[in-house]
Design an enzyme around this catalytic site. Structure first.
Site, mmCIF file in Angstrom:
data_model
loop_
_atom_site.group_PDB
_atom_site.id
_atom_site.type_symbol
_atom_site.label_atom_id
_atom_site.label_comp_id
_atom_site.label_asym_id
_atom_site.label_seq_id
_atom_site.Cartn_x
_atom_site.Cartn_y
_atom_site.Cartn_z
ATOM 1 N N ARG A 147 3.574 4.893 0.308
ATOM 2 C CA ARG A 147 3.744 5.613 1.846
ATOM 3 C C ARG A 147 3.230 6.906 1.928
ATOM 4 O O ARG A 147 2.894 7.389 2.846
ATOM 5 C CB ARG A 147 5.512 5.709 1.909
ATOM 6 C CG ARG A 147 5.885 6.342 3.025
ATOM 7 C CD ARG A 147 7.422 7.020 2.791
ATOM 8 N NE ARG A 147 8.151 6.160 2.046
ATOM 9 C CZ ARG A 147 9.098 5.407 2.699
ATOM 10 N NH1 ARG A 147 9.056 5.315 4.079
ATOM 11 N NH2 ARG A 147 9.771 4.415 1.821
ATOM 12 N N CYS B 148 15.299 -10.276 21.210
ATOM 13 C CA CYS B 148 16.887 -10.585 21.518
ATOM 14 C C CYS B 148 17.751 -10.201 20.414
ATOM 15 O O CYS B 148 18.548 -11.001 20.080
ATOM 16 C CB CYS B 148 16.947 -12.209 21.933
ATOM 17 S SG CYS B 148 15.914 -12.495 23.183
HETATM 18 N N1 LLP Z 1 5.984 1.107 -7.022
HETATM 19 C C1 LLP Z 1 6.739 0.299 -6.974
HETATM 20 C C2 LLP Z 1 7.371 -0.460 -8.130
HETATM 21 C C3 LLP Z 1 7.607 0.291 -5.945
HETATM 22 O O1 LLP Z 1 8.706 -0.737 -5.928
HETATM 23 C C4 LLP Z 1 7.334 0.632 -4.710
HETATM 24 C C5 LLP Z 1 8.130 0.713 -3.350
HETATM 25 C C6 LLP Z 1 6.199 1.550 -4.668
HETATM 26 C C7 LLP Z 1 5.632 1.762 -6.105
HETATM 27 C C8 LLP Z 1 5.663 2.496 -3.580
HETATM 28 O O2 LLP Z 1 6.516 3.335 -3.270
HETATM 29 P P1 LLP Z 1 6.251 4.316 -2.049
HETATM 30 O O3 LLP Z 1 5.283 5.335 -2.805
HETATM 31 O O4 LLP Z 1 5.625 3.664 -0.942
HETATM 32 O O5 LLP Z 1 7.603 5.056 -1.873
HETATM 33 N N2 LLP Z 1 10.190 -0.867 3.204
HETATM 34 C C9 LLP Z 1 10.732 0.548 2.568
HETATM 35 C C10 LLP Z 1 10.315 1.036 1.249
HETATM 36 C C11 LLP Z 1 10.292 0.025 0.160
HETATM 37 C C12 LLP Z 1 9.433 0.417 -0.870
HETATM 38 C C13 LLP Z 1 9.364 -0.658 -2.023
HETATM 39 N N3 LLP Z 1 8.844 -0.191 -3.171
HETATM 40 C C14 LLP Z 1 10.691 1.529 3.760
HETATM 41 O O6 LLP Z 1 9.896 1.219 4.928
HETATM 42 O O7 LLP Z 1 10.967 2.714 3.796
#
Ligand code: LLP
Length: 420
Positions: A277, A343
């Site tokens: 992110r 919907c």
């Molecule tokens: N590493 C692992 C093992 C993870 O499970 C994740 C995210 C990341 C790295 C990366 O995390 P980030 O830096 O993006 O926070 N769909 C959700 C977020 C799901 C995150 C899943 N795992 C949302 O839109 O907020």
């Protein structure tokens, strides 16, 4: 770059290109990504970590578009993959296999085999049963898999429950208390080689304390494992650094790096970080066109051509994403729900939001849509998925065509003998 999507002469731009010009070519809804913003976010983190041996393994799940991945890979990024499909995309985008780490609670034999064939850097193992599968797959190939366990430190990352992964109740990793035993089992196997320890506690983390707590537990574990004779060379600290959607104050790359280095920097390990992110969210926007407006006693609805199938975060996590008009803001402001054509009452991009007046045909930009936007999109309600565009400076290209109606039925068949 301060804002990759600046307003110039009243009109929103993507880097140097007027968004209206991109829409003329690509239509709506369309995701637009800034290559410069992607590179800057990557650079900020790798620079902050420059004092220690490290690899930034971009978490491809946040945005897996090949051009986005290629932009980061060309800059030097490794990849954090979570499935055979993500591994495929990473390799297709030219990622260096020796910089790919692979986590995930449900790795299948074909996925494990492909990762072994590619020669990835590290398997982050999430159960002892998976350890035995990986050992068996590697034995059949006559190779040795580089592994570490993903340990669950039981720390509350203080984020949305759906994206908290390091709690005792979560399905991820192995309890940190069982790690010593699990590593001993790994040591006795001939086709895995213990090289690392991994920990990821959640996503959109806004305070540094839970990360620091988890790292302190990982540090103790590494010391204990070394005493037991394991060669721990890699500490994978996971991803999860939060971003600003509205007014959040996420830890800066400098604070994050300082914290990581302060806690595990002296262990003579390579540090792997898995940001998703924080690289992609604010490097992307979703552009949508106003179709209709209507009011009832309770609400004023602005109906747009993007929906929960394009961007599910507002519906799924009650997430706030900033919205603004692409053209000069019209007066007066009004409080509206921005909703899509799907919907379901849960189909909204914003609720009770004060926005400049809209008229049918107007374009609106949904900010922070570069992460978990297109990546979580679907064809629900028979909706072809949106186009994706990459911009760098004055230039842009469509990097994923809008799906066609034919795409919606690709792979389906109608067997006469079964359908009457
Ligand atoms: N590493 C692992 C093992 C993870 O499970 C994740 C995210 C990341 C790295 C990366 O995390 P980030 O830096 O993006 O926070 N769909 C959700 C977020 C799901 C995150 C899943 N795992 C949302 O839109 O907020």
């Amino acid at each position: 770059m301060s804002d990759p999507f600046p307003r110039r002469g009243g009109h929103l731009h993507a880097e140097g290109v007027p968004i209206a010009r991109i829409v003329e070519q690509a239509g709506t809804p369309v995701f637009i990504y800034s290559a410069t913003a992607l590179c800057e976010a990557y650079d900020a983190l790798t620079t902050a970590l420059a004092r220690v041996r490290h690899t930034v393994c971009y978490s491809i799940k946040s945005n897996m578009n090949l051009a986005v991945v290629r932009t980061l890979v060309a800059r030097g990024a490794g990849i954090d993959a979570t499935s055979g499909g993500e591994l495929f995309r990473a390799l297709r985008a030219g990622a260096d296999p020796s910089k790919i780490v692979y986590s995930g609670v449900g790795k299948t034999d074909p996925e494990i085999n492909r990762a072994l064939d590619a020669g990835i850097k590290l398997f982050n193992i999430e159960s002892r049963a998976e350890l035995r599968r990986i050992d068996a797959c590697a034995e059949a190939k006559g190779c040795v898999a580089p592994i570490g366990f993903r340990v669950n430190p039981d720390v509350d990352p203080r984020t949305h429950p759906y994206i908290s992964t390091g709690l005792r109740t979560s399905k991820f990793g192995i309890p940190i208390a069982e790690a010593v035993e699990a590593y001993a089992e790994a040591k006795a196997l001939d086709h895995v080689c213990v090289v690392g320890v991994d920990c990821h506690i959640g996503s959109q983390i806004l305070s540094i304390e839970p990360l620091a707590d988890a790292l302190a537990r990982v540090r103790s574990l590494v010391e204990e494992l070394r005493k037991a004779g394991h060669r721990i060379e890699i500490i994978d600290v996971g991803g999860g650094i939060g971003v600003r959607y509205q007014k959040e104050e996420p830890p800066s790359p400098a604070l994050y790096a300082e914290t990581v280095i302060g806690i595990v920097g002296d262990l003579d390990c390579e540090i792997v970080v898995e940001p998703g992110r924080s690289i992609t969210a604010n490097a992307g926007i979703l552009i949508t066109r106003v179709l209709y407006q209507k009011s009832n006693e309770a609400k004023h609805f602005v109906i747009v051509d993007a929906a929960m199938n394009d961007l599910i975060r507002p519906s799924l996590y009650q997430a706030y994403q900033r919205i603004e008009p692409v053209g000069p803001p019209r007066a007066p402001e009004q409080t509206v729900d921005i909703v899509g054509p799907v919907c379901e009452s849960g189909d909204f991009l914003a609720r009770e939001r004060l926005l400049p007046r809209a008229e049918p045909g107007d374009l609106f930009a949904v900010r922070s849509a570069g992460a978990y936007g297109f990546a979580m999109s679907s064809n629900y309600n028979g909706r072809p998925r949106a186009a994706e565009v990459l911009v760098r400076g004055e230039r842009f290209a469509v990097v994923r065509k809008r799906e066609t109606l034919e795409d919606l039925v690709r792979g389906e068949s109608v067997p006469e003998e079964l359908t009457g």
